[in-house]
Enzyme design. Structure first.
Site, PDB file in Angstrom:
ATOM      1  N   VAL A 113      50.144  88.950  38.999  1.00 37.06           N
ATOM      2  CA  VAL A 113      50.960  89.597  40.027  1.00 37.06           C
ATOM      3  C   VAL A 113      50.428  89.279  41.418  1.00 37.06           C
ATOM      4  CG1 VAL A 113      51.754  91.818  40.936  1.00 37.06           C
ATOM      5  CG2 VAL A 113      51.729  91.418  38.469  1.00 37.06           C
TER       6      VAL A 113
ATOM      7  N   HIS B 239      61.824  90.142  31.678  1.00 32.24           N
ATOM      8  CA  HIS B 239      62.187  91.317  30.884  1.00 32.24           C
ATOM      9  C   HIS B 239      63.709  91.398  30.754  1.00 32.24           C
ATOM     10  CE1 HIS B 239      58.116  92.473  30.966  1.00 32.24           C
ATOM     11  NE2 HIS B 239      58.165  93.582  31.655  1.00 32.24           N
TER      12      HIS B 239
ATOM     13  N   ARG C  68      33.236  89.381  40.169  1.00 29.47           N
ATOM     14  CA  ARG C  68      33.137  88.274  39.208  1.00 29.47           C
ATOM     15  C   ARG C  68      34.073  87.113  39.554  1.00 29.47           C
ATOM     16  NH1 ARG C  68      35.998  92.198  36.333  1.00 29.47           N
ATOM     17  NH2 ARG C  68      38.074  91.546  35.621  1.00 29.47           N
TER      18      ARG C  68
ATOM     19  N   CYS D 108      57.749  97.784  36.007  1.00 26.94           N
ATOM     20  CA  CYS D 108      58.607  96.594  36.005  1.00 26.94           C
ATOM     21  C   CYS D 108      59.947  96.838  35.319  1.00 26.94           C
ATOM     22  CB  CYS D 108      57.876  95.429  35.345  1.00 26.94           C
ATOM     23  SG  CYS D 108      57.098  95.831  33.763  1.00 26.94           S
TER      24      CYS D 108
END
Length: 340
Positions: free
Chosen positions: A14, A243, A39, A130
């Site tokens: 995203v 979706h 990281r 979403c």
């Protein structure tokens, strides 16, 4: 004069889309910072024709920055969103942390743009789930015309909604199907996702529904109308991005399919592709990379009074997440901050 913009979670699916869309839509950026966890420090990400190196969110000073787009999950957001908001940087958060907070507006710009005025209570704006985002874009213009009484929705949600590791799991399991010596047991999902569907997204609640299903109910009521009854069944399918939703709508007034089709064609953010022939509809593969929410298969439901069925498809990484966040930033800039 433009804005100083932060993208937090810039190395994730995203976050990368947020950077892409900010560049594509030529959002007025004077300076941009890409943040990630320690990281990922120094990882390079693209912003238009520029390459950015990620900075450590833990050490970042939000003072003097205007807008922060967050895509870092609820736990990290709990730490860093209040810090940014206190520094005067407006947070647009993609996690579920603030969606149900009455002092935080939950915004889909095509649906409830006026709610943006409530951002100042906490200096935070929430981005919806979403699956909710694309559905309410479809419902809003129809609700304005005939008042929606009840919605029954079944979702077919791609694995990208669960992150990069979920996409990798689908890819590795799919390859393993054709290799009798390979075995890729499920890690991200509770069961095999390749060549399968899983009627389970997020945790189960005492009611028997999953949290994803509960989110669709609660968020639709907050964004669109608390009087609308919603029931959802959310299913993970072996699709990488995009979706899909089969939506059954019961209205208070009669609304025939032809008028509904005309209304949707004129509505913001929607593309209607609805031919009653093979291929005369949109599938998730075709919506990837696009801004629109696509509507197909519009037809009467003869089993109830004032009923319609429709098929709704959208790129979940865009309208379901990154695009909606950028649209909120645009709305904030145009209505409130007014720098660009």
């Amino acid at each position: 004069m433009g804005y100083r913009v932060v993208v937090a979670g810039a190395t994730g699916n995203v976050g990368r889309e947020m950077l892409n869309i900010l560049a594509e839509r030529q959002f007025p950026v004077d300076e941009i910072a890409a943040l990630a966890s320690r990281r990922s420090l120094g990882t390079e990400v693209s912003f238009g024709d520029k390459t950015l190196k990620t900075q450590d969110i833990e050490q970042f000073d939000f003072i003097g920055w205007d807008i922060a787009l967050f895509a870092i999950g609820s736990e990290a957001t709990k730490t860093y969103a209040p810090r940014a908001a206190k520094a005067g940087c407006v947070v647009i958060d993609n996690s579920s942390l603030y969606r149900y907070d009455p002092d935080v507006p939950l915004i889909v710009p095509e649906v409830n743009a006026d709610a943006i005025e409530g951002y100042a209570k906490k200096n935070i704006i929430a981005n919806p789930n979403c699956s909710t985002a694309q559905m309410v874009v479809a419902l809003k213009p129809l609700h304005d015309r005939a008042r929606i009484r009840r919605v029954v929705v079944s979702t077919y949600q791609s694995v990208s909604g669960a992150g990069k590791e979920a996409m990798d799991e689908l890819w590795e399991q799919t390859k393993a199907i054709y290799n009798p010596t390979a075995s890729v047991p499920p890690k991200v999902f509770p069961k095999q996702i390749a060549f399968n569907v899983i009627p389970h997204i997020d945790v189960f609640l005492d009611s028997g529904e999953t949290k994803e299903e509960w989110k669709m109910v609660a968020e639709t009521k907050k964004i669109l109308d608390p009087a609308i009854k919603v029931t959802a069944t959310c299913v993970r399918v072996p699709v990488f991005v995009g979706h899909s939703e089969a939506i059954n709508i019961e209205f208070e007034e009669n609304l025939d399919e032809d008028e509904a089709r005309d209304i949707l064609r004129e509505a913001p953010g929607i593309m209607v592709v609805d031919k009653r022939e093979p291929g005369g509809y949109i599938t998730p593969v075709e919506c990837v990379g696009d801004f629109a929410t696509y509507i197909s298969r519009i037809r009467q439901d003869p089993t109830i009074d004032n009923g319609l069925n429709l098929w709704c498809v959208s790129d979940n990484l865009r309208k379901g997440a990154a695009l909606n966040a950028v649209q909120i930033a645009e709305l904030l800039g145009n209505r409130v901050l007014k720098k660009g």
